[in-house]
Scaffold this motif. Structure first.
Motif, PDB file in Angstrom:
ATOM      1  N   HIS A  83       1.178  -1.649  -0.027  1.00  0.00           N
ATOM      2  CA  HIS A  83       0.088   0.118  -0.068  1.00  0.00           C
ATOM      3  C   HIS A  83       0.874   1.191   0.147  1.00  0.00           C
ATOM      4  N   ALA A  84       0.716   2.109  -0.751  1.00  0.00           N
ATOM      5  CA  ALA A  84       0.601   3.791  -0.313  1.00  0.00           C
ATOM      6  C   ALA A  84       0.009   4.790   0.092  1.00  0.00           C
ATOM      7  N   SER A  85       0.231   5.503   0.775  1.00  0.00           N
ATOM      8  CA  SER A  85       0.053   7.007   1.085  1.00  0.00           C
ATOM      9  C   SER A  85       0.513   7.771   1.421  1.00  0.00           C
ATOM     10  N   TYR A  86      -0.028   9.332   0.924  1.00  0.00           N
ATOM     11  CA  TYR A  86       0.509  10.903   1.236  1.00  0.00           C
ATOM     12  C   TYR A  86       0.265  10.613   2.617  1.00  0.00           C
ATOM     13  N   LEU A  87      -0.400  10.889   3.730  1.00  0.00           N
ATOM     14  CA  LEU A  87      -0.776  10.893   4.791  1.00  0.00           C
ATOM     15  C   LEU A  87      -0.303  10.062   5.594  1.00  0.00           C
ATOM     16  N   GLU A  95      10.201   6.325   1.811  1.00  0.00           N
ATOM     17  CA  GLU A  95       9.723   6.979   1.284  1.00  0.00           C
ATOM     18  C   GLU A  95       9.831   7.340   0.083  1.00  0.00           C
ATOM     19  N   ARG A  96       8.952   8.029  -0.732  1.00  0.00           N
ATOM     20  CA  ARG A  96       9.725   8.235  -1.909  1.00  0.00           C
ATOM     21  C   ARG A  96       8.807   9.633  -2.562  1.00  0.00           C
ATOM     22  N   THR A  97       9.935  10.445  -3.534  1.00  0.00           N
ATOM     23  CA  THR A  97       9.316  11.759  -3.608  1.00  0.00           C
ATOM     24  C   THR A  97       8.507  11.412  -4.928  1.00  0.00           C
ATOM     25  N   ILE A  98       6.811  11.980  -5.380  1.00  0.00           N
ATOM     26  CA  ILE A  98       7.379  12.341  -6.467  1.00  0.00           C
ATOM     27  C   ILE A  98       6.236  13.410  -6.787  1.00  0.00           C
ATOM     28  N   HIS A  99       6.833  13.435  -8.114  1.00  0.00           N
ATOM     29  CA  HIS A  99       6.668  15.031  -8.728  1.00  0.00           C
ATOM     30  C   HIS A  99       5.386  14.573  -9.961  1.00  0.00           C
ATOM     31  N   SER A 100       5.287  15.744  -9.723  1.00  0.00           N
ATOM     32  CA  SER A 100       3.234  16.435 -10.119  1.00  0.00           C
ATOM     33  C   SER A 100       3.251  17.519 -10.611  1.00  0.00           C
ATOM     34  N   GLN A 107       5.854  10.433  -0.452  1.00  0.00           N
ATOM     35  CA  GLN A 107       4.731   9.492  -1.000  1.00  0.00           C
ATOM     36  C   GLN A 107       5.398   7.758   0.260  1.00  0.00           C
ATOM     37  N   TYR A 108       4.573   7.814   1.028  1.00  0.00           N
ATOM     38  CA  TYR A 108       4.642   6.490   2.131  1.00  0.00           C
ATOM     39  C   TYR A 108       4.275   5.219   1.762  1.00  0.00           C
ATOM     40  N   ARG A 138      14.161  -2.201   4.093  1.00  0.00           N
ATOM     41  CA  ARG A 138      14.538  -1.505   4.793  1.00  0.00           C
ATOM     42  C   ARG A 138      14.626  -0.065   4.343  1.00  0.00           C
ATOM     43  N   PRO A 139      14.374   1.115   4.298  1.00  0.00           N
ATOM     44  CA  PRO A 139      14.826   2.294   4.326  1.00  0.00           C
ATOM     45  C   PRO A 139      16.417   1.839   3.008  1.00  0.00           C
TER      46      PRO A 139
END
Length: 370
Positions: A83-87, A95-100, A107-108, A138-139
């Motif tokens: 699963h993934a969530s921004y909140l 963690e990863r950075t989503i570019h829009s 995004q977690y 793991r991170p």
């Protein structure tokens, strides 16, 4: 366990069915609340769940219910993002950075690597596919490192459960091959990296050596088989490259016409050609998809295993292991205890609905009133 068997999907659904008389045969106390169930799983010892899965495996093995695949036992490793969530996030989140267009957002998400054991298929019976264990990524760690940590634990607990490990092209790395060779296991991985010297050498051989004609799953195939190659010096053993160029047809729904299709597969393996001919090697290569079709897809779409029952790393680990144990017991009971005449014409979803019906049938009238 019943939460997964009856496909309830959430702890709240389980709590709402707690008034059923069915539970009096299972519990000596009232049904715990959804909050309590989540809190308990966040404090459980995952090692005891792994030991329970091992006990079921040992019982099936002792009863000769886990035949190998013509002398070779298979295991498949692959990663899955649950699963993934921004909140919402927890200490175990990646963690990863989503570019829009609206900017960058963090995004977690959670990702696990799972090991699936695949047994042989005796006449008149389905093969058992058993998810034995999983390991959370793991991170700062890639999937292959997670898989090697998982395999180290599984090999210590199941030293003779499998002989061959299947994986996708991401695992086409020398440390992964050497790790399995050190543990006296074979490996078969999809080969896709065109920059690799091994791929370039094999491509040259494909052009100069005539193929072998064969068939696989009603497909016309051209096979190339090159054993004892030394084009990958980082691997501490000679390797073998197998290619399968397959031709088949697909009937289009719009015009009902057959459209020819081709697929080109290349694998690298440590399997010796004297023990495993090219036809079996091609079959093993295609079995890698079993972990997608018969594990991830079934657990996610049928068993709601990707649902976040409680957003806590320990709870996520425990709930997923519980889903593995429920899946193994369900399939073992269905294919080993239920007679084929009774199974005929009934899907696995049918048996899940039967279980759910037994629970909801015993709800007292007071619990059903407004």
């Amino acid at each position: 366990m019943v939460l997964f068997w009856a496909r309830m999907g959430s702890l709240n659904a389980l709590e709402m069915a707690g008034a059923s008389r069915f539970w009096k045969h299972w519990l000596s106390h009232p049904m715990p609340s959804a909050e309590t169930m989540g809190a308990v799983h966040s404090k459980m010892d995952a090692g005891t769940l792994r030991e329970a899965i091992h006990q079921v495996y040992a019982c099936l093995k002792r009863n000769k219910a886990l035949p190998d695949n013509q002398g070779i036992s298979l295991a498949i490793v692959d990663g899955h993002e649950s699963h993934a969530s921004y909140l919402r996030h927890c200490p175990g989140c990646l963690e990863r950075t989503i570019h829009s267009e609206r900017g960058d957002h963090i995004q977690y998400y959670h990702r696990q690597v799972t090991l699936l054991l695949v047994t042989g298929a005796p006449p008149g019976r389905q093969p058992l596919r058993m998810p034995l264990d999983h390991e959370a990524q793991r991170p700062g760690e890639d999937e292959v490192a997670t898989a090697m940590r998982l395999l180290e634990r599984v090999l210590a607990r199941y030293p003779r459960a499998f002989d061959l490990v299947l994986a996708d092209a991401l695992y086409d790395q020398a440390p992964f091959f050497n790790f399995l060779l050190e543990h006296r296991k074979h490996v078969l991985v999809v080969l896709k990296d065109e920059r690799r010297n091994l791929y370039q050498d094999a491509a040259g051989l494909f052009d100069s050596v005539p193929p072998i004609q064969g068939t696989f799953r009603f497909r016309d195939c051209l096979w190339w088989d090159f054993p004892d190659l030394h084009s990958w010096p980082e691997v501490k053993a000679p390797i073998r490259v197998v290619r399968s160029l397959e031709t088949y047809s697909v009937r289009r729904q719009l015009d009902k016409k057959d459209e020819p299709q081709t697929s080109d597969w290349v694998w690298v393996t440590t399997l010796p050609s004297a023990r495993v001919p090219v036809e079996r090697a091609v079959g093993f290569g295609h079995q890698r998809w079993d972990i997608e079709n018969h594990s991830f897809n079934e657990l996610v779409n049928g068993w709601h295993a990707d649902h976040v029952f409680k957003h806590d790393p320990d709870a996520i680990e425990s709930f997923l292991l519980m889903a593995f144990l429920a899946l193994i017991l369900f399939h073992a009971f269905l294919y080993l205890n239920v007679k084929p005449q009774l199974r005929e014409g009934k899907s696995k979803e049918f048996w899940a609905r039967q279980m759910a019906a037994e629970i909801y049938r015993d709800l007292p009238a007071a619990a059903m009133s407004p």
